[in-house]
Design a protein around this motif. Sequence first.
Motif, PDB file in Angstrom:
ATOM      1  N   LEU A  48       0.829  -1.212   0.000  1.00 16.04           N
ATOM      2  CA  LEU A  48       0.000   0.000   0.000  1.00 16.04           C
ATOM      3  C   LEU A  48       0.863   1.261   0.000  1.00 16.04           C
ATOM      4  O   LEU A  48       0.560   2.230  -0.696  1.00 16.04           O
ATOM      5  CB  LEU A  48      -0.936   0.014   1.210  1.00 16.04           C
ATOM      6  CG  LEU A  48      -2.160  -0.877   1.139  1.00 16.04           C
ATOM      7  CD1 LEU A  48      -2.891  -0.882   2.478  1.00 16.04           C
ATOM      8  CD2 LEU A  48      -3.090  -0.410   0.034  1.00 16.04           C
ATOM      9  N   MET A  49       1.937   1.248   0.798  1.00 15.11           N
ATOM     10  CA  MET A  49       2.851   2.397   0.835  1.00 15.11           C
ATOM     11  C   MET A  49       3.440   2.651  -0.547  1.00 15.11           C
ATOM     12  O   MET A  49       3.494   3.789  -1.013  1.00 15.11           O
ATOM     13  CB  MET A  49       3.985   2.149   1.835  1.00 15.11           C
ATOM     14  CG  MET A  49       3.577   2.205   3.268  1.00 15.11           C
ATOM     15  SD  MET A  49       5.015   1.785   4.292  1.00 15.11           S
ATOM     16  CE  MET A  49       4.282   1.830   5.907  1.00 15.11           C
ATOM     17  N   ASN A  50       3.899   1.583  -1.211  1.00 13.62           N
ATOM     18  CA  ASN A  50       4.479   1.722  -2.550  1.00 13.62           C
ATOM     19  C   ASN A  50       3.459   2.243  -3.551  1.00 13.62           C
ATOM     20  O   ASN A  50       3.769   3.109  -4.367  1.00 13.62           O
ATOM     21  CB  ASN A  50       5.057   0.400  -3.026  1.00 13.62           C
ATOM     22  CG  ASN A  50       6.461   0.191  -2.551  1.00 13.62           C
ATOM     23  OD1 ASN A  50       7.226   1.137  -2.418  1.00 13.62           O
ATOM     24  ND2 ASN A  50       6.814  -1.043  -2.289  1.00 13.62           N
ATOM     25  N   GLU A  51       2.255   1.699  -3.509  1.00 10.85           N
ATOM     26  CA  GLU A  51       1.206   2.157  -4.423  1.00 10.85           C
ATOM     27  C   GLU A  51       0.899   3.626  -4.196  1.00 10.85           C
ATOM     28  O   GLU A  51       0.739   4.387  -5.150  1.00 10.85           O
ATOM     29  CB  GLU A  51      -0.056   1.315  -4.246  1.00 10.85           C
ATOM     30  CG  GLU A  51       0.083  -0.103  -4.762  1.00 10.85           C
ATOM     31  CD  GLU A  51      -1.104  -0.988  -4.382  1.00 10.85           C
ATOM     32  OE1 GLU A  51      -2.136  -0.465  -3.910  1.00 10.85           O
ATOM     33  OE2 GLU A  51      -0.986  -2.215  -4.559  1.00 10.85           O
ATOM     34  N   PHE A  52       0.841   4.028  -2.939  1.00 12.10           N
ATOM     35  CA  PHE A  52       0.573   5.423  -2.613  1.00 12.10           C
ATOM     36  C   PHE A  52       1.678   6.320  -3.171  1.00 12.10           C
ATOM     37  O   PHE A  52       1.409   7.343  -3.798  1.00 12.10           O
ATOM     38  CB  PHE A  52       0.468   5.602  -1.086  1.00 12.10           C
ATOM     39  CG  PHE A  52       0.158   7.005  -0.678  1.00 12.10           C
ATOM     40  CD1 PHE A  52      -1.148   7.464  -0.640  1.00 12.10           C
ATOM     41  CD2 PHE A  52       1.173   7.887  -0.337  1.00 12.10           C
ATOM     42  CE1 PHE A  52      -1.451   8.760  -0.268  1.00 12.10           C
ATOM     43  CE2 PHE A  52       0.892   9.193   0.041  1.00 12.10           C
ATOM     44  CZ  PHE A  52      -0.425   9.627   0.071  1.00 12.10           C
ATOM     45  N   CYS A  53       2.941   5.923  -2.958  1.00 12.41           N
ATOM     46  CA  CYS A  53       4.073   6.710  -3.463  1.00 12.41           C
ATOM     47  C   CYS A  53       4.050   6.780  -4.982  1.00 12.41           C
ATOM     48  O   CYS A  53       4.254   7.848  -5.557  1.00 12.41           O
ATOM     49  CB  CYS A  53       5.395   6.122  -2.987  1.00 12.41           C
ATOM     50  SG  CYS A  53       5.670   6.343  -1.214  1.00 12.41           S
TER      51      CYS A  53
END
Length: 133
Positions: free
Chosen positions: A40-45
Amino acid sequence: MIKGEQMRLSLMLAFQTVITRGENAKSEAAAQKIISLAKLMNEFCDLHLPQEASKTAKLNADINMYGEELRKNGSVALPDDRETLIELYDQLQHRKTQYSQWTFYAHASKEAVSEAVVRLLKEIDDLRVRGSK
């Protein structure tokens, strides 16, 4: 930051978040939560980082590839266009300066750092003055 580094950092942050909540890091449930949160963090970034960050990541990946090719073959096939070459050169100059700074910071006394600050202030002022003429 290349994609693998981004994922590793996201995993570390997710790990810290899950552990801070008191979960056992060795449990399968915690591991799944950590991986899900990191994704989720990667997708958000990826969704919210400006396009320039993506361009810089590609440039850094290309530099790493060219460096590996140079080490392996003793030569490297660089792009033909001037703009890309300038971008590569600029980024490499930045890396060189950064590596030199790390070495300097590790060994320089307070006085040496102070002298370096004054020297850079003068150099930048001289460049500014010359640029305005």
